[in-house]
Design an enzyme around this catalytic site. Sequence first.
Site, PDB file in Angstrom:
ATOM      1  CB  THR A 190      -0.896  -0.072   1.511  1.00  0.00           C
ATOM      2  OG1 THR A 190      -1.691  -1.207   1.224  1.00  0.00           O
ATOM      3  CG2 THR A 190      -1.812   1.231   1.572  1.00  0.00           C
ATOM      4  NE  ARG A 218      -9.101  -7.439   0.663  1.00  0.00           N
ATOM      5  CZ  ARG A 218      -8.205  -6.510   0.718  1.00  0.00           C
ATOM      6  NH1 ARG A 218      -7.600  -5.703   0.068  1.00  0.00           N
ATOM      7  NH2 ARG A 218      -7.492  -6.702   2.055  1.00  0.00           N
ATOM      8  CB  VAL A 219     -13.445  -2.639  -0.677  1.00  0.00           C
ATOM      9  CG1 VAL A 219     -13.092  -1.395  -0.249  1.00  0.00           C
ATOM     10  CG2 VAL A 219     -14.332  -2.872  -2.212  1.00  0.00           C
ATOM     11  N   GLY A 220     -10.243  -3.238   0.597  1.00  0.00           N
ATOM     12  CA  GLY A 220      -9.645  -3.591   1.872  1.00  0.00           C
ATOM     13  C   GLY A 220      -9.872  -2.089   2.574  1.00  0.00           C
ATOM     14  CG  ASP A 221      -7.020  -1.031   5.317  1.00  0.00           C
ATOM     15  OD1 ASP A 221      -6.484  -1.824   4.474  1.00  0.00           O
ATOM     16  OD2 ASP A 221      -6.076  -0.397   5.901  1.00  0.00           O
ATOM     17  CB  THR A 241       0.561  -0.228   5.040  1.00  0.00           C
ATOM     18  OG1 THR A 241       0.944  -1.249   4.465  1.00  0.00           O
ATOM     19  CG2 THR A 241       1.590   0.203   5.933  1.00  0.00           C
TER      20      THR A 241
END
Length: 252
Positions: A190, A218-221, A241
């Site tokens: 990231t 998919r979606v991360g933070d 990250t």
Amino acid sequence: MAPAWSLVLHGGSGVIDRADLKPEQDRAYRAVLARAAEAGAAVLEASGAALDAVEAAIRVLEDDPLFNAGRGAVFTADGRVELDAAIMDGATLEAGAVAGVTRVRNPISAARAVMERSPHVLLMGTGADAFAAAEGLRQVDPSYFFVERRWRALEKQLDREGLIAPTRPLGASRDESHAALAHDEGKRGTVGVVARDVRADVAAGTYTGGTTGNRSGRVGDSPLIGAGTYASNPSAAVSGTGQGEHFIRLSV
Ligand code: GLY
């Protein structure tokens, strides 16, 4: 006395063991991080806004193939590059984000456009790409983001999971000119920047291609305000990250 301004960058959570890093790789990573820091510092040194510094620095990292953002981002299990980015202004608590974009060259600028030119905080997928195009942000063919070593990493990851690799995307370049300089940071990566300007306003921005072989959609933070990205003048500016699912569960 507190410094007049400050800027902090990260290039992802993948572990870089010094013993594994050749001097030329070390130089290559430091050179890009230095260019990004200089782009942000130039804004802050001229009394510019923390928000502008964050965007300027992240744009350098997203254009470079060494980092998991923009060109050089990792692939989903079905061989797509889906990009997430967020930016937040600590002075106003305004925030903007995009998730799963595939065509806008600089998603951090699309995130900023969401913040400044829409009533929303987070746009996703084709709607986010269409918004960025309508706002005049530079569009590219998805093959622009393709980097050979990331494709190989996907093939390896899918092989470990006993899955079949998808067909190579059309128009994918076989150029490996930067590959010798890249360090294998594993599945993750990231980029993020936080800044504090001369008015003591803070801002944060985060950008990622996700994790190698993650499910499409998919979606991360990173694009979730309060999970991977947050800025507020009375508290702090934060860019996370790591494995996004943990950050989301804990509202990091
Ligand atoms: N922290 C980046 C991600 O999990 O997508």
